[in-house]
Enzyme design. Structure first.
Site, PDB file in Angstrom:
ATOM      1  CB  THR A 136      19.491  -7.910 -19.087  1.00 62.21           C
ATOM      2  OG1 THR A 136      18.492  -6.911 -19.203  1.00 62.21           O
ATOM      3  CG2 THR A 136      20.612  -7.625 -20.035  1.00 62.21           C
ATOM      4  CB  THR A 195      18.205  -6.816 -22.519  1.00 65.56           C
ATOM      5  OG1 THR A 195      17.134  -6.952 -21.594  1.00 65.56           O
ATOM      6  CG2 THR A 195      18.133  -5.453 -23.171  1.00 65.56           C
ATOM      7  N   GLY A 253      20.459  -6.715 -14.754  1.00 72.44           N
ATOM      8  CA  GLY A 253      20.080  -6.085 -13.489  1.00 72.44           C
ATOM      9  C   GLY A 253      19.549  -4.666 -13.631  1.00 72.44           C
TER      10      GLY A 253
HETATM   11  O1  DON Z   1      19.185  -1.408 -21.121  1.00 72.22           O
HETATM   12  C1  DON Z   1      18.909  -1.437 -19.935  1.00 72.22           C
HETATM   13  O2  DON Z   1      19.514  -0.847 -19.073  1.00 72.22           O
HETATM   14  C2  DON Z   1      17.755  -2.322 -19.498  1.00 72.22           C
HETATM   15  N1  DON Z   1      16.836  -2.495 -20.566  1.00 72.22           N
HETATM   16  C3  DON Z   1      18.307  -3.602 -19.006  1.00 72.22           C
HETATM   17  C4  DON Z   1      17.236  -4.490 -18.514  1.00 72.22           C
HETATM   18  C5  DON Z   1      17.706  -5.456 -17.530  1.00 72.22           C
HETATM   19  O3  DON Z   1      18.849  -5.536 -17.175  1.00 72.22           O
HETATM   20  C6  DON Z   1      16.647  -6.321 -16.974  1.00 72.22           C
HETATM   21  N2  DON Z   1      17.135  -7.072 -15.890  1.00 72.22           N
HETATM   22  N3  DON Z   1      17.009  -6.759 -14.768  1.00 72.22           N
END
Ligand code: DON
Length: 564
Positions: free
Chosen positions: A375, A393, A467
């Protein structure tokens, strides 16, 4: 003589750094007086700061930076994904924007289960069925319509140039493009844009198809994306890759302005994202729980502070799994979850001696999926002290890896953020239940936590991070580092982090996070551990005495602060 010369030069440098706050210490740390952008890529930060210098406000800069990231940071910057923003006007009015992806109308609760009711591994993460209806283009347009000052096409122009003329890929990007080559080939037999024998730092990445798509959006606004040829190409590609999205899903996508979660913490006010993100509620719970204890006195990463934080996190993530989801579809008890009496009760069985054992309620054995920080977050403050905090993201790196034929952008795999089956973890090891079950047009639960902090009614901090599940605890720790442990913004961002999300039942921690004796005491209290490479990539701005201190995270080499 040579030594003397070096001494004079270095003293001059130190002197000028101290006296001219605009001299950068590194790309990750800068002080300036007027305005600032922190993003995951130097070219994107430059686009944002240029818009600010040309008289755009923080929202204009945010929109332009987002479009630039869609070009130069394709792992997470996007047209085919979604995100959240917190906006605070110079007068102090705060607003949240939700442009999270939605489940297609044909989606249903059991869409990732086989005949025996078991989750089919990977189906919610790869290929067309993983794709949620994208929200980014509509969201950026909505926030620009409400707050922007510059003309819409001006905000896309830099991204169009970057896509058309190309740009030199960084070492980290070259490494990622090589790593995901197999997936690009698998889902995109006709698209060679991202495929090369071997990418090297400095190679030029040109994206003519993406430039064309951006041009269409510049001319027609979201209509050019959600209707017409681009929409048709999206639907065709998703369906060809096993998905279920249709034209009416795209046409009916709407971003939503929402009331942010506002939580007091000491003499600060924390403004963060409401459902469908769990971020604001969970962050608010964590802060309110620890406020009752003298953590400043106990000290940073001491046994007592760390034990308390972990125990608070366990309870908060257990609540998240049970109660959090899209509040338009499920009655999320936001007020109850943030009620100080409830939080006190939640900590009633907290013991200073022992880790509370994880109950069997959500039991399940699993390992976290090995993805990292895909993200991205952007923090911006303008000359009038309008601030925007935005996390966006595609979910995994390059989302579903599916590129829309002829239009050059990746589609998300955000459907994995739903709970495919109660108690079965997603790629972040997060579990969920009814509140986050799949339903047509519902938004999947997120952990993204774009946040703005006020101190005594004034703008104080703008922050957020990628994250996955660890976003919330990374934001939590960064706030505590400044407020309770007297760190400056740069120190607070670089400080080692840890994370506990109830299940899996261990503390994830970065190397050298705890001293040997604190680690021993935590083990003795019954905590389990798992060392991980890194947690979060925070991008933050601190406002003190009307000076802006921006910090990117050394955990991402390409993080970049620009200010003037
Ligand atoms: O919306 C969310 O919580 C996840 N799709 C975020 C994805 C993310 O942070 C990927 N990185 N580690």
């Amino acid at each position: 003589m040579q030594k003397l010369f070096l001494l004079v030069i270095s003293s001059l440098l130190i002197f000028s750094c101290k006296n001219n706050p605009a001299v950068p210490k590194s790309r990750h740390h800068l002080k300036s007086d007027t305005a600032m952008v922190v993003s995951a890529h130097p070219l994107a930060s430059k686009v944002g700061i240029d818009i600010l210098k040309k008289g755009g406000n923080a929202v204009d800069a945010m929109v332009a930076t987002n479009f630039a990231l869609a070009v130069v940071y394709p792992r997470a910057g996007n047209l085919g994904g979604g995100g959240f923003m917190i906006i605070r006007t110079p007068e102090g009015a705060a607003q949240a924007l939700d442009y999270r992806e939605m489940a297609p109308a044909k989606a249903h609760k059991d869409m990732y289960l086989d005949d025996k009711g078991q989750v089919i591994e990977g189906l919610s993460r790869n290929g067309g069925l993983a794709v949620g209806v994208p929200g980014t283009v509509a969201g950026l347009y909505a926030v620009w319509q409400k707050y922007g000052k510059k003309d819409w096409p001006q905000l896309l122009a830099p991204a169009i140039e970057l896509a058309k003329n190309g740009f030199a890929v960084t070492e980290a990007e070259a490494h990622r493009l090589n790593k995901y080559k197999k997936d690009f080939v698998k889902y995109n037999s006709d698209n060679q844009t991202f495929i090369k024998d071997r990418w090297l730092k400095g190679d030029i990445l040109k994206q003519p198809e993406l430039a064309n798509t951006l041009q269409i959006i510049a001319r027609q606004g979201p209509k050019g994306f959600y209707e017409g040829a681009v929409a048709k190409a999206m639907v065709d590609k998703v369906n060809k890759s096993g998905g279920i999205m249709n034209l009416s899903d795209l046409k009916s996508y709407t971003p939503k302005f929402r009331k942010p979660i506002v939580v007091p913490y000491k003499n600060y006010k924390v403004i963060s994202m409401p459902p469908p993100s769990s971020g604001g509620v969970a962050l608010g719970q964590l802060l309110q729980i620890v406020e009752a204890y003298p953590i400043k006195q106990w000290g940073f990463h001491s046994f007592k502070t760390s034990h308390l934080m972990v125990e608070a996190e366990k309870r908060v993530y257990a609540d998240r799994a049970k109660y959090l989801g899209d509040a338009d579809y499920y009655p999320v008890p936001v007020d109850s979850l943030l009620n100080p009496e409830y939080l006190k009760m939640r900590m009633a069985d907290f013991s200073f001696e022992k880790a509370t054992p994880v109950s069997n309620i959500f039991a399940g054995k699993f390992e976290l999926h090995k993805e990292s920080f895909e993200t991205t977050h952007i923090s911006i403050v303008d000359k009038d002290r309008m601030a925007v905090s935005c996390t966006t993201t595609l979910n995994s790196n390059y989302g579903s890896k599916v590129i829309v034929d002829g239009y050059g952008f990746f589609l998300n795999n955000e459907m994995d953020d739903f709970s495919a089956k109660p108690g079965v973890p997603n790629q972040f090891g997060l579990i969920g239940a009814e509140a986050n079950a799949i339903a047509p047009r519902k938004r999947m639960l997120s952990s993204m936590t774009p946040t703005i902090v006020e101190k005594n009614g004034n703008l104080f901090m703008v922050l957020g991070t990628p994250g996955g599940s660890t976003i919330i605890t990374s934001v939590f720790q960064t706030i505590l580092n400044v407020v309770d442990f007297d760190m400056n913004m740069y120190e607070a961002v670089q400080a080692k982090r840890f994370h506990n999300q109830f299940l899996p039942d261990y503390i994830m921690y970065e190397k050298q996070c705890f001293s040997r004796s604190v680690m021993d005491s935590l083990k003795q209290a019954g905590h389990h551990f798992k060392q991980v490479k890194s947690l979060g990539i925070v991008k933050a701005i601190l406002i003190k005495n009307n000076t802006l201190e921006g910090a990117g995270d050394e955990r991402n080499k390409d993080d970049d602060v620009k200010g003037y």
